[in-house]
Design a protein around this motif. Structure first.
Motif, PDB file in Angstrom:
ATOM      1  N   MET A   1       0.832  -1.198   0.000  1.00 39.81           N
ATOM      2  CA  MET A   1       0.000   0.000   0.000  1.00 39.81           C
ATOM      3  C   MET A   1       0.865   1.247   0.000  1.00 39.81           C
ATOM      4  N   SER A   2       0.510   2.214  -0.829  1.00 42.43           N
ATOM      5  CA  SER A   2       1.289   3.437  -0.950  1.00 42.43           C
ATOM      6  C   SER A   2       1.188   4.304   0.304  1.00 42.43           C
ATOM      7  N   VAL A   3       2.288   4.964   0.630  1.00 43.20           N
ATOM      8  CA  VAL A   3       2.312   5.936   1.723  1.00 43.20           C
ATOM      9  C   VAL A   3       2.050   7.310   1.114  1.00 43.20           C
ATOM     10  N   LYS A   4       1.044   8.002   1.668  1.00 44.09           N
ATOM     11  CA  LYS A   4       0.688   9.312   1.112  1.00 44.09           C
ATOM     12  C   LYS A   4       0.803  10.402   2.168  1.00 44.09           C
ATOM     13  N   ILE A   5       1.308  11.556   1.726  1.00 42.83           N
ATOM     14  CA  ILE A   5       1.305  12.747   2.582  1.00 42.83           C
ATOM     15  C   ILE A   5       0.289  13.702   1.973  1.00 42.83           C
ATOM     16  N   GLY A   6      -0.798  13.912   2.689  1.00 39.15           N
ATOM     17  CA  GLY A   6      -1.875  14.713   2.115  1.00 39.15           C
ATOM     18  C   GLY A   6      -2.508  13.965   0.952  1.00 39.15           C
ATOM     19  N   GLU A   7      -3.137  14.702   0.049  1.00 34.76           N
ATOM     20  CA  GLU A   7      -3.846  14.057  -1.061  1.00 34.76           C
ATOM     21  C   GLU A   7      -2.944  13.771  -2.253  1.00 34.76           C
ATOM     22  N   ASP A  10       2.431  10.988  -3.248  1.00 32.39           N
ATOM     23  CA  ASP A  10       2.435   9.523  -3.158  1.00 32.39           C
ATOM     24  C   ASP A  10       3.888   9.060  -3.150  1.00 32.39           C
ATOM     25  N   LEU A  11       4.309   8.453  -2.045  1.00 26.76           N
ATOM     26  CA  LEU A  11       5.719   8.079  -1.875  1.00 26.76           C
ATOM     27  C   LEU A  11       5.984   6.598  -2.134  1.00 26.76           C
ATOM     28  N   GLY A  12       4.985   5.875  -2.634  1.00 26.03           N
ATOM     29  CA  GLY A  12       5.210   4.450  -2.890  1.00 26.03           C
ATOM     30  C   GLY A  12       5.082   3.633  -1.622  1.00 26.03           C
ATOM     31  N   GLU A  13       5.503   2.380  -1.703  1.00 25.98           N
ATOM     32  CA  GLU A  13       5.171   1.434  -0.631  1.00 25.98           C
ATOM     33  C   GLU A  13       5.933   1.634   0.674  1.00 25.98           C
ATOM     34  N   PHE A  14       7.231   1.845   0.620  1.00 27.83           N
ATOM     35  CA  PHE A  14       7.998   2.039   1.857  1.00 27.83           C
ATOM     36  C   PHE A  14       9.100   3.050   1.559  1.00 27.83           C
ATOM     37  N   PRO A 202       1.174   9.076   8.312  1.00 28.75           N
ATOM     38  CA  PRO A 202       2.424   8.308   8.208  1.00 28.75           C
ATOM     39  C   PRO A 202       3.411   8.678   9.323  1.00 28.75           C
ATOM     40  N   ILE A 203       4.065   7.647   9.852  1.00 32.44           N
ATOM     41  CA  ILE A 203       5.101   7.836  10.874  1.00 32.44           C
ATOM     42  C   ILE A 203       6.422   7.316  10.302  1.00 32.44           C
ATOM     43  N   PHE A 204       7.410   8.202  10.250  1.00 31.95           N
ATOM     44  CA  PHE A 204       8.734   7.847   9.720  1.00 31.95           C
ATOM     45  C   PHE A 204       9.748   7.785  10.859  1.00 31.95           C
ATOM     46  N   GLY A 205      10.547   6.707  10.869  1.00 27.45           N
ATOM     47  CA  GLY A 205      11.573   6.532  11.890  1.00 27.45           C
ATOM     48  C   GLY A 205      12.917   7.081  11.419  1.00 27.45           C
ATOM     49  N   ASN A 206      13.667   7.670  12.353  1.00 30.61           N
ATOM     50  CA  ASN A 206      14.964   8.271  12.044  1.00 30.61           C
ATOM     51  C   ASN A 206      15.942   8.007  13.191  1.00 30.61           C
ATOM     52  N   GLY A 207      17.197   7.785  12.820  1.00 27.75           N
ATOM     53  CA  GLY A 207      18.234   7.603  13.839  1.00 27.75           C
ATOM     54  C   GLY A 207      18.941   6.272  13.713  1.00 27.75           C
ATOM     55  N   ASP A 208      20.217   6.335  13.337  1.00 26.41           N
ATOM     56  CA  ASP A 208      21.122   5.164  13.340  1.00 26.41           C
ATOM     57  C   ASP A 208      20.929   4.160  12.206  1.00 26.41           C
ATOM     58  N   VAL A 209      20.072   4.418  11.233  1.00 28.18           N
ATOM     59  CA  VAL A 209      19.962   3.468  10.118  1.00 28.18           C
ATOM     60  C   VAL A 209      21.148   3.716   9.184  1.00 28.18           C
ATOM     61  N   ASP A 225       6.197   3.589   8.619  1.00 20.66           N
ATOM     62  CA  ASP A 225       5.756   3.730   7.222  1.00 20.66           C
ATOM     63  C   ASP A 225       6.915   3.991   6.268  1.00 20.66           C
ATOM     64  N   GLY A 226       8.052   4.383   6.811  1.00 16.54           N
ATOM     65  CA  GLY A 226       9.226   4.646   5.997  1.00 16.54           C
ATOM     66  C   GLY A 226      10.380   5.017   6.915  1.00 16.54           C
ATOM     67  N   ILE A 227      11.561   5.129   6.322  1.00 14.15           N
ATOM     68  CA  ILE A 227      12.759   5.420   7.115  1.00 14.15           C
ATOM     69  C   ILE A 227      13.408   6.693   6.595  1.00 14.15           C
TER      70      ILE A 227
END
Length: 331
Positions: A1-7, A10-14, A202-209, A225-227
């Motif tokens: 499923m695509s990740v969307k910010i607003g309408e 569209d950022l694609g799946e991950f 959407p919740i994006f994780g950040n730090g140490d990847v 939802d993404g990194i």
């Protein structure tokens, strides 16, 4: 499923996002990351005070290019009215979204009431965010941390309250302000927010990847939802390409050859000069050379040359020398 910010975004799946980094994520750096597959990028963070006072340095950071889309302009500040004005100015620059920095831990930002310092005053953070949302037709997103320190980890409250007033995505760095960039990032609170049934943005994780392995493991373990990747991309924009290839195929790409390192370094240099002019473009590129050739044995002599040369022709010659000398090796 695509990740969307607003309408419309569209950022694609991950998606993989490039973190906004002061003195790093300028247009030349963003160009090489985009070439390597990053899905969403941001400008360096821009002072709201600088924008409303028309400071040249702040205005220059508004430069964005069509090929960078989708791209967000990130702003920070301590005064609500300044943030309102800065939002209007930033929106006119034509980004796809406006991002607010509530995460920067450095003293001259956080100790002036901006960045992560707003984690100590969530009511003001909410009021500021509301003012930004009201001042633009674009989606508004936020980047923040777990809290100010270990005793005040309040990002769960931040997530709910900011979503309630209309932010469209939240990026969370898994450290407190007190930790700065030390210790290990803790993504468990990020996972808890993602699993909160009230949260639907959407919740994006950040730090140490900093590796394919970590990206794959944390995608599964923390259900984000993404990194968002920051420091690991400095001198190594290939990290986006490698992670995406692994997600798509389950196979690992070889690391970049010396020839690829030299080519990306050349591209970065060329873009730096195009954007900043010869003198500044060459000078500001100096901080990147050792990162692009990290891990290459006996590289010191070349680094010393690269950081002292004054003309593009001389630098290109040294890069050609590096390619000839090391091309049989993949680092």
């Amino acid at each position: 499923m695509s990740v969307k910010i607003g309408e419309h975004i569209d950022l694609g799946e991950f998606p993989l996002l490039l973190a906004p980094m002061e003195d790093v994520s300028d247009p030349p750096f963003r160009f090489v990351c985009k070439k390597n597959g990053v899905d969403m990028m941001y400008t360096e963070f821009i002072s709201s005070e600088g924008l409303i006072r028309d400071a040249a340095k702040s205005r220059k950071k508004l430069d964005i290019f069509e090929y960078e889309r989708p791209i967000g302009i990130q702003i920070f500040g301590s005064e609500i009215e300044s943030m309102r004005g800065a939002t209007e100015i930033s929106s006119q620059a034509g980004p796809d979204l406006i991002d607010i920095n509530y995460g920067c831990p450095v003293k001259n930002v956080a100790c002036r009431g901006a960045g992560a310092s707003l984690l100590q005053d969530i009511d003001k953070m909410v009021a500021m965010t509301k003012a930004v949302i009201e001042s633009t037709h674009l989606p508004v997103t936020v980047k923040t941390r777990l809290g100010w320190d270990d005793s005040t980890k309040n990002v769960d409250e931040v997530a709910e309250r900011l979503q309630d007033i209309g932010i469209k995505a939240l990026s969370i760095h898994g450290r407190t302000r007190a930790q700065m960039y030390k210790g290990e990032a803790d993504w468990t609170m990020i996972r808890d927010i993602k699993k909160n049934p009230r949260i639907h943005i959407p919740i994006f994780g950040n730090g140490d990847v900093d590796s394919v392995d970590k990206a794959a493991a944390w995608r599964k373990e923390y259900a984000v939802d993404g990194i968002m990747i920051g420091r690991a991309s400095i001198g190594y924009p290939w990290i986006f390409r490698e992670i995406k290839h692994f997600f798509a195929t389950g196979e690992r790409l070889e690391g970049p050859t010396i020839e690829e390192r030299v080519e990306v370094c050349r591209t970065h240099l060329t873009k730096s000069i195009e954007w900043k002019g010869d003198k500044l473009g060459i000078f500001e590129m100096r901080r990147h050379y050792s990162n692009y050739f990290k891990g290459i044995p006996d590289f010191k002599e070349y680094r010393m040359k690269l950081v002292t040369l004054q003309t593009i022709e001389e630098i290109q010659e040294v890069l050609e020398e590096i390619k000839d000398k090391f091309e049989l090796e993949t680092v």
